[in-house]
Scaffold this active site. Structure first.
Site, PDB file in Angstrom:
ATOM      1  N   THR A   1      29.251  42.845  59.587  1.00  0.00           N
ATOM      2  CA  THR A   1      28.009  41.262  59.288  1.00  0.00           C
ATOM      3  C   THR A   1      28.498  40.280  58.068  1.00  0.00           C
ATOM      4  OG1 THR A   1      26.928  43.075  60.348  1.00  0.00           O
ATOM      5  CG2 THR A   1      25.336  42.371  58.317  1.00  0.00           C
TER       6      THR A   1
ATOM      7  N   GLY B   1      28.386  46.231  56.732  1.00  0.00           N
ATOM      8  CA  GLY B   1      28.791  47.373  56.356  1.00  0.00           C
ATOM      9  C   GLY B   1      27.544  48.315  57.695  1.00  0.00           C
ATOM     10  N   GLY B   2      27.031  47.996  58.615  1.00  0.00           N
ATOM     11  CA  GLY B   2      26.379  48.793  59.830  1.00  0.00           C
ATOM     12  C   GLY B   2      25.707  49.720  59.000  1.00  0.00           C
TER      13      GLY B   2
HETATM   14  N1  GLY Z   1      25.107  45.031  63.311  1.00  0.00           N
HETATM   15  C1  GLY Z   1      24.229  45.956  62.345  1.00  0.00           C
HETATM   16  C2  GLY Z   1      23.395  45.677  62.209  1.00  0.00           C
HETATM   17  O1  GLY Z   1      22.429  44.935  63.138  1.00  0.00           O
HETATM   18  O2  GLY Z   1      22.718  47.025  61.467  1.00  0.00           O
END
Ligand code: GLY
Length: 568
Positions: free
Chosen positions: A379, A471-472
């Site tokens: 991201t 960072g997920g």
């Molecule tokens: N793709 C990571 C998030 O949206 O949390």
């Protein structure tokens, strides 16, 4: 600190405060990575120096922070293909000088042909690759609709904001070493997951300073420039997306694209010791979890315990455990499921959540589940503050690095693999190890739950910080730690983002720490009964502080990547 990229060479020189290069020109083959700058008027920090510079030029040319956010995102879609995007989605949080707070949701949605069991085999077991790799992993992209939703708050014409991105795509730019490594690492996947030729694959390995030219992307951006959002969601680009789907057994249709809508939501706003924290509501879990975590630590003497003290870290880990347990149980797209937001963030509820917290003793995710309510990595982020005091915080994503690794043939942009952010089956972890339930099950048209937490801190109704990170699952804990590092522990913006970080997400029941985390602190946590594991970087935070008395901007890009600040 400044790093100079010159035809692939990296030279390091010391930064002199308020003396960085003029921002009026873009030099795609000769640019610097500026980690920390202090400027008087406006600043932009993003994951790539060229994108930050595009934003700063727009500010200098009279654009406001929203103009700069739009131009920076478009530039990122070109110069940072791993996460910058027009094939993904994101969230924008802003505080405008007129006092208005804004939250724009342009998260991807599940296609009409999606179904809750689409990633399960005949026996009901998850087929992980399907939600991560290639065509079937993609949700309907939201970014372009989001940019046009933001135009309502912009000052300059869209053409001026997109032209730098078109030029960078059409004429090319020198890639950084990190980008070269990324493209080389994913070469085999680009080969496997594409049906058409892509510029990301070349015979010889990529190296720093190589030129990346993206003619097809330039053409797509030109269609968007000339036709607006319809240049993406209809006509040639939409036809190319659908043709790509048909070649790769994907399910996105022309109708899906035509029906996509970005929407405005009410920003999460809460008080923390006199500061107003503004952040993203559902379908991001970030705002609610942040409010929960800050609400749970508020009554403890964190500042007195000190930065990275075992007591402070343990408390922060325990509130993270509780917030992520609630996330897994309750949170999902509010347009599809009823989420008890007020109850989850109620002070009494948060106090109750901490009743089983034992200072200096590891809790357990077997025992601490989601609360009982009364009745019920890749991201990218950019932060901007302009001369008028408008603040913008945007986090945008393709999900994995280079998303699904599938490029839309003839259109030249990467598709997201955001479908993996849904819960493909209750209790089955996604690529970040996050689990979910019915609230985040796949339904056509639904937005998958996100952790993106673009955040602004106000002091006396004026922006004090704009911050956020990729960072997920670590996004929320990174933002939480950065806020504690500044508001509680008094660290400078640069220290607050660059100090090593830790993370707990309920399941797995362990504290993940960055590799440079002090061994003595790891031992203290282990002696309390915690399992501690080392992991790669936690977040890549961009932060700007607007020093209230002195009125200058202190902008820092994370040391963990090519992140760079620009301003004037
Ligand atoms: N793709 C990571 C998030 O949206 O949390």
């Amino acid at each position: 600190m400044r790093f100079l990229i010159l035809l692939g060479m990296t030279v390091c020189t010391m930064y002199a405060a308020c003396a960085q290069q003029p921002v009026d020109e873009l030099h795609p083959y000769n640019y610097t990575i500026d980690k920390d700058i202090k400027v008087l008027h406006g600043a932009v920090v993003s994951a790539h120096p060229l994108a930050s510079r595009v934003g700063a030029i727009i500010l200098q040319q009279g654009g406001n922070a929203v103009d700069a956010a739009i131009a920076t995102q478009l530039a990122l879609a070109v110069v940072y293909p791993g996460a910058g995007n027009i094939g993904g989605g994101g969230f924008l949080v802003a505080h405008l000088k007129n006092g208005r707070n804004i939250a724009i949701d342009y998260r991807e949605t599940a296609p009409a042909k999606a179904g809750r069991d689409m990633y399960l085999d005949a026996l009901g077991n998850p087929i992980t690759q399907l939600s991560l790799d290639g065509h079937l992993a993609a949700g309907i992209p939201g970014t372009v609709a989001g940019l046009f939703a933001a135009m309502k708050y912009a000052k300059l014409p869209f053409t001026k904001l997109i032209d730098p991105a078109i030029r960078l795509a059409d004429k090319g730019f020198a890639i950084t070493e990190a980008e070269a490594n990324g493209l080389n690492t994913y070469k085999a996947e680009f080969e496997k997951l594409n049906t058409a030729k892509t510029v990301f694959i070349k015979e010889q390995p990529w190296k720093a300073g190589d030129t990346l030219i993206q003619k097809e992307l330039a053409h797509t951006l030109t269609l968007i420039r000339n036709k607006g959002a319809a240049g993406f969601y209809q006509g040639e680009t939409a036809a190319n997306i659908v043709a790509e789907m048909q070649r790769g057994h994907g399910i996105i249709t022309l109708e899906d694209l035509k029906n996509y809508k970005a929407c405005e939501r009410i920003a999460v706003a809460f008080n923390y010791k006199g500061y107003t924290i503004l952040t993203m509501p559902l379908p991001s879990s970030g705002g609610i979890c942040l409010q929960q975590m800050m609400g749970m630590v508020e009554n403890y003497p964190l500042a007195q315990w000190g930065f990275h003290s075992p007591q402070a870290i343990q408390l922060m880990v325990e509130v993270e455990r509780r917030a992520y347990a609630d996330r897994a149980q309750f949170l999902g797209d509010p347009d599809f499921v009823k989420v008890p937001v007020a109850k989850l963030t109620d002070k009494k509820y948060l106090t109750t959540r901490m009743l089983d917290y034992v200072p200096m003793k590891a809790g357990s995710s077997d025992k601490t589940k989601a609360g009982t309510l009364p009745e019920s990595e890749e991201t990218t982020h950019l932060s901007i503050i302009d001369a008028d005091g408008n603040a913008v915080s945007v986090t945008t994503t393709l999900n994995g690095h280079y998303g699904s690794r599938t490029v839309v043939g003839k259109s030249g942009f990467l598709l997201n693999n955001e479908m993996d952010d849904f819960s493909v089956k209750p209790g089955v972890p996604n690529m970040y190890g996050l689990v979910g339930t019915e609230a985040n099950a796949i339904t056509p048209g639904k937005r998958m739950l996100s952790s993106m937490t673009p955040t602004i801190v106000l002091q006396q109704q004026q922006p004090l910080y704009s911050l956020g990170t990729p960072g997920g699952s670590t996004i929320i804990t990174s933002v939480f730690q950065t806020l504690m590092n500044t508001l509680e522990f008094g660290l400078s913006p640069a220290d607050a983002i660059n100090q090593s970080k830790f993370h707990h997400q309920w399941l797995p029941d362990e504290i993940a720490v960055e590799k440079d985390f002090p061994d003595s602190t790891v031992q203290s946590l282990q002696s309390m009964g915690y399992k501690v594991v080392k992991r790669g970087p936690v977040g890549r935070t961009e932060i700007i502080k607007r020093a209230p008395a002195l009125r200058f901007l202190d902008a820092s890009g994370d040391k963990r990547g090519d992140d760079s600040a620009a301003g004037y």
